[in-house]
Design a protein around this motif. Structure first.
Motif, mmCIF file in Angstrom:
data_model
loop_
_atom_site.group_PDB
_atom_site.id
_atom_site.type_symbol
_atom_site.label_atom_id
_atom_site.label_comp_id
_atom_site.label_asym_id
_atom_site.label_seq_id
_atom_site.Cartn_x
_atom_site.Cartn_y
_atom_site.Cartn_z
ATOM 1 N N GLU A 135 4.917 16.252 5.145
ATOM 2 C CA GLU A 135 3.802 16.802 4.391
ATOM 3 C C GLU A 135 2.891 15.716 3.848
ATOM 4 O O GLU A 135 1.705 15.936 3.613
ATOM 5 N N VAL A 136 3.427 14.513 3.669
ATOM 6 C CA VAL A 136 2.644 13.421 3.107
ATOM 7 C C VAL A 136 1.434 13.085 3.977
ATOM 8 O O VAL A 136 0.442 12.550 3.486
ATOM 9 N N VAL A 137 1.477 13.420 5.264
ATOM 10 C CA VAL A 137 0.351 13.115 6.153
ATOM 11 C C VAL A 137 -0.908 13.859 5.744
ATOM 12 O O VAL A 137 -2.019 13.413 6.009
ATOM 13 N N THR A 138 -0.756 15.016 5.093
ATOM 14 C CA THR A 138 -1.921 15.758 4.631
ATOM 15 C C THR A 138 -2.089 15.618 3.122
ATOM 16 O O THR A 138 -2.710 16.477 2.486
ATOM 17 N N ALA A 139 -1.528 14.555 2.565
ATOM 18 C CA ALA A 139 -1.669 14.312 1.134
ATOM 19 C C ALA A 139 -2.184 12.913 0.823
ATOM 20 O O ALA A 139 -2.594 12.650 -0.299
ATOM 21 N N ALA A 140 -2.173 12.014 1.820
ATOM 22 C CA ALA A 140 -2.548 10.621 1.581
ATOM 23 C C ALA A 140 -3.569 10.159 2.610
ATOM 24 O O ALA A 140 -3.701 10.733 3.686
ATOM 25 N N HIS A 141 -4.285 9.101 2.250
ATOM 26 C CA HIS A 141 -5.275 8.520 3.161
ATOM 27 C C HIS A 141 -4.632 7.556 4.148
ATOM 28 O O HIS A 141 -5.042 7.479 5.305
ATOM 29 N N THR A 142 -3.667 6.801 3.677
ATOM 30 C CA THR A 142 -2.990 5.800 4.502
ATOM 31 C C THR A 142 -1.487 6.064 4.477
ATOM 32 O O THR A 142 -0.908 6.198 3.394
ATOM 33 N N ILE A 143 -0.877 6.170 5.653
ATOM 34 C CA ILE A 143 0.549 6.456 5.750
ATOM 35 C C ILE A 143 1.278 5.222 6.259
ATOM 36 O O ILE A 143 0.993 4.713 7.349
ATOM 37 N N VAL A 144 2.223 4.743 5.456
ATOM 38 C CA VAL A 144 3.094 3.645 5.862
ATOM 39 C C VAL A 144 4.468 4.240 6.169
ATOM 40 O O VAL A 144 5.086 4.867 5.307
ATOM 41 N N VAL A 145 4.919 4.080 7.406
ATOM 42 C CA VAL A 145 6.253 4.560 7.793
ATOM 43 C C VAL A 145 7.190 3.356 7.836
ATOM 44 O O VAL A 145 6.942 2.387 8.558
ATOM 45 N N LEU A 146 8.240 3.443 7.036
ATOM 46 C CA LEU A 146 9.194 2.342 6.930
ATOM 47 C C LEU A 146 10.438 2.644 7.761
ATOM 48 O O LEU A 146 11.057 3.705 7.616
ATOM 49 N N SER A 147 10.794 1.727 8.638
ATOM 50 C CA SER A 147 12.007 1.839 9.447
ATOM 51 C C SER A 147 12.950 0.705 9.078
ATOM 52 O O SER A 147 12.518 -0.354 8.621
ATOM 53 N N ALA A 148 14.227 0.951 9.278
ATOM 54 C CA ALA A 148 15.222 -0.090 8.997
ATOM 55 C C ALA A 148 15.986 -0.409 10.265
ATOM 56 O O ALA A 148 16.360 0.499 11.014
ATOM 57 N N PRO A 149 16.232 -1.681 10.559
ATOM 58 C CA PRO A 149 16.973 -2.036 11.769
ATOM 59 C C PRO A 149 18.412 -1.552 11.691
ATOM 60 O O PRO A 149 19.026 -1.518 10.627
ATOM 61 N N GLN A 156 15.098 8.375 15.809
ATOM 62 C CA GLN A 156 14.785 9.293 14.715
ATOM 63 C C GLN A 156 13.276 9.477 14.581
ATOM 64 O O GLN A 156 12.797 10.568 14.303
ATOM 65 N N ALA A 157 12.520 8.402 14.771
ATOM 66 C CA ALA A 157 11.072 8.491 14.633
ATOM 67 C C ALA A 157 10.473 9.453 15.652
ATOM 68 O O ALA A 157 9.577 10.229 15.344
ATOM 69 N N ILE A 158 10.989 9.396 16.892
ATOM 70 C CA ILE A 158 10.493 10.304 17.920
ATOM 71 C C ILE A 158 10.871 11.734 17.568
ATOM 72 O O ILE A 158 10.064 12.655 17.637
ATOM 73 N N LYS A 159 12.113 11.938 17.133
ATOM 74 C CA LYS A 159 12.599 13.283 16.830
ATOM 75 C C LYS A 159 11.831 13.903 15.678
ATOM 76 O O LYS A 159 11.496 15.085 15.687
ATOM 77 N N ALA A 160 11.539 13.116 14.652
ATOM 78 C CA ALA A 160 10.876 13.655 13.479
ATOM 79 C C ALA A 160 9.367 13.694 13.635
ATOM 80 O O ALA A 160 8.677 14.258 12.809
ATOM 81 N N GLY A 161 8.849 13.079 14.672
ATOM 82 C CA GLY A 161 7.409 13.095 14.888
ATOM 83 C C GLY A 161 6.654 12.154 13.979
ATOM 84 O O GLY A 161 5.440 12.279 13.818
ATOM 85 N N ILE A 162 7.346 11.178 13.379
ATOM 86 C CA ILE A 162 6.652 10.337 12.414
ATOM 87 C C ILE A 162 5.885 9.186 13.056
ATOM 88 O O ILE A 162 5.081 8.540 12.392
ATOM 89 N N LEU A 163 6.128 8.932 14.335
ATOM 90 C CA LEU A 163 5.310 7.906 14.990
ATOM 91 C C LEU A 163 3.844 8.298 14.960
ATOM 92 O O LEU A 163 2.962 7.471 14.781
ATOM 93 N N GLU A 164 3.585 9.602 15.132
ATOM 94 C CA GLU A 164 2.216 10.074 15.201
ATOM 95 C C GLU A 164 1.513 10.030 13.850
ATOM 96 O O GLU A 164 0.289 10.008 13.796
ATOM 97 N N ILE A 165 2.259 10.053 12.755
ATOM 98 C CA ILE A 165 1.593 10.101 11.448
ATOM 99 C C ILE A 165 1.346 8.722 10.861
ATOM 100 O O ILE A 165 0.604 8.591 9.889
ATOM 101 N N ALA A 166 1.955 7.683 11.436
ATOM 102 C CA ALA A 166 1.887 6.355 10.828
ATOM 103 C C ALA A 166 0.537 5.688 11.068
ATOM 104 O O ALA A 166 0.032 5.650 12.184
ATOM 105 N N ASP A 167 -0.033 5.148 10.000
ATOM 106 C CA ASP A 167 -1.187 4.246 10.115
ATOM 107 C C ASP A 167 -0.712 2.800 10.138
ATOM 108 O O ASP A 167 -1.378 1.936 10.699
ATOM 109 N N ILE A 168 0.443 2.569 9.517
ATOM 110 C CA ILE A 168 1.060 1.243 9.502
ATOM 111 C C ILE A 168 2.563 1.429 9.641
ATOM 112 O O ILE A 168 3.155 2.273 8.955
ATOM 113 N N HIS A 169 3.176 0.675 10.530
ATOM 114 C CA HIS A 169 4.631 0.661 10.652
ATOM 115 C C HIS A 169 5.163 -0.599 9.981
ATOM 116 O O HIS A 169 4.675 -1.703 10.236
#
Length: 298
Positions: A135-149, A156-169
């Motif tokens: 939901e944060v994608v329609t609440a913020a101007h810039t989306i930072v998606v944080l991943s951990a090695p 998980q990113a592909i499954k959750a669809g969060i690759l598409e919402i990230a402006d910065i990884h």
């Protein structure tokens, strides 16, 4: 004021309506990612970096609700308290209170209050991305998606669809030996064009270490560059419209839910009628809502 907005006090509505007239100036940054990626630690580092540049930083950290009190489990605020002592930062934890989507119901009202008070950027840290917590994608101007090695975040990113919402990884814990592989995987996915449509911004992939502070400055600069890009490209207006649309629909759903709850006291007779097979669940729902069989208000 945030407390009153979060509690949903009716007398707060007039004040929130007046406050809204003084908003729209702040840069809203969403920080999201899977649980355990280190979002709170990253936000703490960002607070320090932004405050050192003279920014008045606001943070809304959305926590899971306590199963006992219903309030926020204040892990985020404990982690960020030292950073907030710079006196240029305001940190507030908010409970989800059962609201799906990774945000609390009153998150954006709290953002309005901080916006009107002159805070910018305003960081929203979500509970943690799951299958439907974007939901944060329609609440913020810039989306930072944080991943951990080492957490299987590429899958998980592909499954959750969060690759598409990230402006910065951002890849946390960059000192871990698995970090370069995670960075490479994300860059490979970006090369395949797996990012938000309708934008000519190419999301960078930045390894960072919140503990050592390594490359936190680069992440801060990337957030600033994206804000400039939004304003100069005209994409900011599109995102503002998306945020407003989401807020209108979300508020309408909430008001509808309130009306539904008010009528829930008469639910028992409809339950019994469905149990007896006198009516089906759809007809029962229509009757509960005061609709006819075609869905019109009676």
């Amino acid at each position: 004021m945030i407390t009153r907005a979060e509690a949903g006090y009716p007398e707060a509505s007039a004040a929130l309506a007046e406050i809204y007239k003084h908003t729209g100036k702040a840069h809203i940054v969403g920080i999201t990612g899977v649980p355990g990626a280190g979002k709170s630690t990253l936000v703490s580092s960002l607070i320090r970096a932004l405050a050192s540049d003279g920014y008045k930083v606001g943070v809304i950290a959305v926590d899971p609700s306590s199963p006992f009190s219903g309030g926020a489990i204040l892990g985020d605020r404990v982690r960020m308290s030292d950073a907030a002592e710079s006196c240029r930062a305001f940190v507030r934890s908010m409970a989800t209170r059962g609201h799906l989507g990774g945000l609390a119901r009153s998150t954006l009202q709290a953002v309005d209050i901080l916006d009107a008070a002159g805070y910018s950027p305003i960081i929203i840290e979500t509970v943690g991305v799951g299958q439907d917590e974007v939901e944060v994608v329609t609440a913020a101007h810039t989306i930072v998606v944080l991943s951990a090695p080492g957490l299987g975040d590429d899958i998980q990113a592909i499954k959750a669809g969060i690759l598409e919402i990230a402006d910065i990884h951002a890849v946390s814990k960059s000192d871990k030996p698995e970090a370069p592989a995670t960075v490479s995987a994300l860059k490979g996915m970006m090369a395949l064009g797996t990012y938000r449509t309708g934008s000519n911004w190419s999301p960078p992939v930045l390894p960072v270490s919140s503990v050592s502070g390594e490359r936190i400055g680069e992440l801060k600069d990337a957030i600033g560059r994206h804000w400039v890009h939004l304003r100069e490209s005209g994409e900011l207006a599109t995102r503002q419209r998306s945020i407003c649309r989401t807020r209108i629909l979300g508020t309408a759903r909430h008001l509808f839910q309130q009306k539904f709850d008010e009528k829930a006291g008469g639910l028992e007779k409809y339950i019994q009628a469905v149990v007896n097979r006198d009516i089906d669940p759809l007809v029962a729902a229509h009757m509960l809502l005061g609709w006819d069989h075609e869905g019109r208000i009676t």
